[in-house]
Design a protein around this motif. Sequence first.
Motif, short mmCIF file in Angstrom:
data_model
loop_
_atom_site.label_atom_id
_atom_site.label_comp_id
_atom_site.label_asym_id
_atom_site.label_seq_id
_atom_site.Cartn_x
_atom_site.Cartn_y
_atom_site.Cartn_z
N HIS A 148 0.83 -1.16 -0.05
CA HIS A 148 0.01 0.02 0.15
C HIS A 148 0.84 1.31 -0.08
O HIS A 148 0.74 2.42 -0.70
N THR A 152 0.86 3.98 -3.10
CA THR A 152 0.78 5.65 -2.78
C THR A 152 1.94 6.51 -3.54
O THR A 152 1.59 7.42 -3.80
N GLU A 161 -3.03 10.18 -13.07
CA GLU A 161 -3.59 9.55 -12.04
C GLU A 161 -4.42 8.44 -12.95
O GLU A 161 -5.71 8.35 -12.92
N ALA A 164 -6.73 3.86 -11.19
CA ALA A 164 -7.97 4.20 -10.19
C ALA A 164 -7.64 3.37 -8.83
O ALA A 164 -7.93 3.76 -7.81
N GLU A 165 -7.42 1.89 -9.05
CA GLU A 165 -7.20 1.36 -7.87
C GLU A 165 -5.88 1.84 -6.91
O GLU A 165 -6.27 1.78 -5.68
N ARG A 166 -4.87 1.95 -7.65
CA ARG A 166 -3.79 2.49 -6.71
C ARG A 166 -3.96 3.78 -5.99
O ARG A 166 -3.52 4.36 -5.25
N HIS A 167 -4.78 4.88 -7.01
CA HIS A 167 -5.13 6.10 -6.38
C HIS A 167 -5.99 5.73 -5.34
O HIS A 167 -5.61 6.73 -4.31
N GLN A 168 -6.87 5.05 -5.19
CA GLN A 168 -7.89 4.96 -4.20
C GLN A 168 -7.01 4.24 -2.92
O GLN A 168 -7.05 4.83 -1.68
N ILE A 169 -5.96 3.46 -2.96
CA ILE A 169 -5.05 2.85 -2.04
C ILE A 169 -4.32 3.97 -1.31
O ILE A 169 -4.27 4.33 -0.30
N LEU A 171 -5.26 7.32 -1.44
CA LEU A 171 -6.16 8.12 -0.63
C LEU A 171 -6.55 7.52 0.88
O LEU A 171 -6.44 8.42 1.90
N ASP A 172 -6.54 6.33 0.90
CA ASP A 172 -6.61 5.49 2.12
C ASP A 172 -5.49 5.57 2.93
O ASP A 172 -5.57 5.77 4.11
#
Length: 398
Positions: A148, A152, A161, A164-169, A171-172
């Motif tokens: 993770h 990031t 960007e 999308a999957e790694r962008h959400q990771i 953000l988390d």
Amino acid sequence: MKTNNVLKMAALTAVISTGFISCSNDDEADVTIVNGTQAALNQACDDWKVARANWENTEAFLFGAADVYSIDPHTDTWPVAANDLADVLRDATAMSNLDNFIKTANSGILGYHGLEYVLFRQGAPRDINQITNLEYDYICAVAKDLYHATATLEAAWDSKESNAERHQIALDYVATHNSINDDGDVEGALDGFQNFGRAFKNPGTGDWATALDATLEIISGCQDIIGEVGDSKIGLPFTGQDATYIESPYAYNSITDFYDNIISCKNALYGSMNAVTPNQNSVIYFCQNAGNATLKTQANTAVSKLDNALAKIKAMKAPFAVNYSDASCSDAIEALGELDAALDEMAETLKAYAGNATVEQQCKVINENYVDNVVLATYRTLADNAQKLYNSIVKIKK
């Protein structure tokens, strides 16, 4: 940069001379042996080395996300805090909620070296029959967190960007992890997500006021890791200032780490991953072809000193963990100092171009290439292989 973990691993000498000391050797710990195969563990160790090389190849650009989000200290602190790790394995509360615990845990038990400490013994994979279920659960959680962190880094330098999957990771990750200072202490929540790739390409929108400022950061990022390798990673053990400050001592990977750090500089300066010669959009190529005889000479000197530094590191007596006082260390330190000085001279000449519109435009081209073909490309490869490492660690257990 690396944090020098204040909880020194006092058992390092014993580990080197007598072998691995289990991090779950307390009588109160569950020492049930993991049900797995040696081949699976060996594969995880191989994958650790690949991901480790990828990480070391990023260390010429630890500014930006790796610094702002404390990913460098969170994933790459040493020496390992062995006693703290043993305490965690005995802590039922921590072990029952590892994914959350690790987000704010002492960085000295996490990341590459936390994994290394469990996976390796004197430069080789541990015997699968030594690894306990608790250790297995722990390294699964650490490897997931490591993936993770690397995702990031990729997302934070992806100006488009595009994942999308790694962008959400990302953000988390930024929302759940803490800021860590140079002493390894938690300082509070991280700032919100930023796109460093976009800022580096577009002067005035982030930390770099001009394109030339960003191009000079490429050089200073290299100088930071060159200084760290020479003065700290090699220098502290070699001079006797701190014989415990040995990177990757369980995998006997130190010299490979040092070499890959300087390869990171070569890639940054030459403008691509796995660079052999400078590409036309690199800072070295520009300096060699800008029509400035002084700058050309300085760039050629930097290239020569870079090759020499790599050669001297490669010639160091291995493993560093038991040969850190060998004379070959001094040769490498001297070569790294010469490389740093050469880059310093080149950077000083470049600074004189401040305000030059033509050079500013060329620096913008250099920076765009650097983001896409060095930083993002390296972080993407790192994240891919950190994910592979996590999957291989999970497969250790049948």
